[in-house]
Design an enzyme around this catalytic site. Structure first.
Site, PDB file in Angstrom:
ATOM      1  N   PRO A  77       0.832  -1.215   0.000  1.00 34.65           N
ATOM      2  CG  PRO A  77      -0.453  -1.384   1.933  1.00 34.65           C
ATOM      3  CD  PRO A  77       0.676  -2.026   1.183  1.00 34.65           C
ATOM      4  CD  GLU A  78       2.721   3.274  -4.323  1.00 33.50           C
ATOM      5  OE1 GLU A  78       2.792   4.463  -4.636  1.00 33.50           O
ATOM      6  OE2 GLU A  78       2.933   2.350  -5.125  1.00 33.50           O
ATOM      7  CG  HIS A  98      -3.975 -14.878   7.864  1.00 33.46           C
ATOM      8  ND1 HIS A  98      -2.770 -15.453   8.204  1.00 33.46           N
ATOM      9  CD2 HIS A  98      -4.486 -15.630   6.866  1.00 33.46           C
ATOM     10  CE1 HIS A  98      -2.559 -16.503   7.416  1.00 33.46           C
ATOM     11  NE2 HIS A  98      -3.582 -16.638   6.602  1.00 33.46           N
ATOM     12  NE  ARG A 157       3.910 -11.517   1.392  1.00 29.69           N
ATOM     13  CZ  ARG A 157       4.489 -10.995   0.318  1.00 29.69           C
ATOM     14  NH1 ARG A 157       3.753 -10.322  -0.553  1.00 29.69           N
ATOM     15  NH2 ARG A 157       5.772 -11.129   0.111  1.00 29.69           N
ATOM     16  CE  LYS A 159      19.086  12.948  -4.016  1.00 28.49           C
ATOM     17  NZ  LYS A 159      17.802  12.762  -3.384  1.00 28.49           N
TER      18      LYS A 159
END
Ligand SMILES: [Zn+2]
Length: 293
Positions: A2-3, A104, A123, A166
């Site tokens: 997830p972001e 879970h 997980r 950069k």
């Protein structure tokens, strides 16, 4: 993984059931997630009222009346489920639940308003931690994060300054959590497409020689803000594991312009390009080589 938009969607789902409510009881069914839970985890939550529910990058921050903050991260596969069914209020009563789900459910919060909030994480890369509110700024998990891309501290001058000099690619620079907190592979690809910038472009090219922002920096900030706002509005993207707290799926994956669309046509009107996939720093990058330069 997830972001930012997915975590924000979860925050918005939890806010109405957590804010103002008290933790009546807490079941920690394992002693660890990604890391061990504090030994007195349940005791430090029980009896506390939630005074606010915030987010920093991909972390959820639950403010408690005790002055502590419950810091939660979804990891790779974590999700929250909210149930209001009175029958489910009794700890351990799962009769209406699918058993593969329940195995879970590692942490369950029973709130004073009757809501029942289960953290499910097959997980187990998720995490929960209790931190004193006044030590939050020194918290190692948060300390190195860059500005929130939807906040006021994120702007073209800041981004140009972070990328100035950069030699790395724009894709790599934007994926760095010290530059923009909460952005990941999907939304970096999508934001670069909106800004018409190639992910392979050198990061330093969004700044002038003296580090001032140029047009590209401004387009990029706009692209990032737009894609994140649109994704939050759509409830995030449902890829693999992200679910909203009501079990519904986010829908932003249907609006992807480039992500996971290799060999498909670029959706930009009049472009006619074909989406390419390349690998950058070990992750797939999707972009249109015609309109992204
Ligand atoms: Zn294109």
């Amino acid at each position: 993984m997830p972001e930012l938009p997915e975590v924000e969607t979860v925050r918005r789902g939890l806010e109405p059931v957590m804010e103002g409510a008290r933790f009546e009881s807490v079941e920690a069914r394992r002693s660890d997630l990604r890391w061990p839970l504090p030994g007195d985890f349940a005791a430090r939550l029980e009896g506390q009222t939630v005074t606010g529910l915030g987010r920093r990058a991909k972390y959820l921050l639950v403010d408690l009346s005790s002055g502590e903050v419950l810091l939660m991260h979804l990891g790779m596969s974590g999700s929250f489920r909210v149930l209001h069914d009175g029958a489910a209020r009794k700890p351990g009563s799962y009769h209406h639940e699918k058993p593969q789900h329940a195995t879970h459910d590692h942490v369950v919060f029973h709130m004073s308003n009757g809501a029942w909030i289960a953290f499910n994480d097959p997980r187990r890369f998720g995490s929960m931690k209790l931190v004193p509110r006044d030590a939050l700024e020194q918290e190692p998990l948060l300390r190195t994060l860059g500005p929130e891309p939807l906040g006021n501290e994120f702007h073209a001058a800041m981004l140009a300054c972070a990328c100035h000099g950069k030699k790395t690619s724009l894709k790599a620079a934007l994926s760095d959590q010290r530059v923009a907190a909460g952005l990941g592979n999907i939304y970096v690809c999508e934001a670069l497409h909106r800004a018409r910038l190639s992910p392979k472009r050198r990061a330093s090219t969004i700044a002038t020689r003296t580090g001032e922002p140029n047009e590209r920096a401004r387009a990029l900030v706009q692209g990032i803000r737009d894609v994140l706002s649109d994704a939050i509005r759509a409830g995030g993207s449902s890829l693999r594991d992200h679910k909203r707290t009501d079990g519904e799926l986010g829908l932003f994956q249907h609006q992807f312009a480039v992500y996971d669309r290799e060999d498909q046509r670029c959706p930009r009107r009049g472009c006619g390009g074909t989406i390419k996939r390349i690998v950058q720093t070990g992750r797939s990058t999707f972009f249109c080589p015609v309109c992204q330069r």
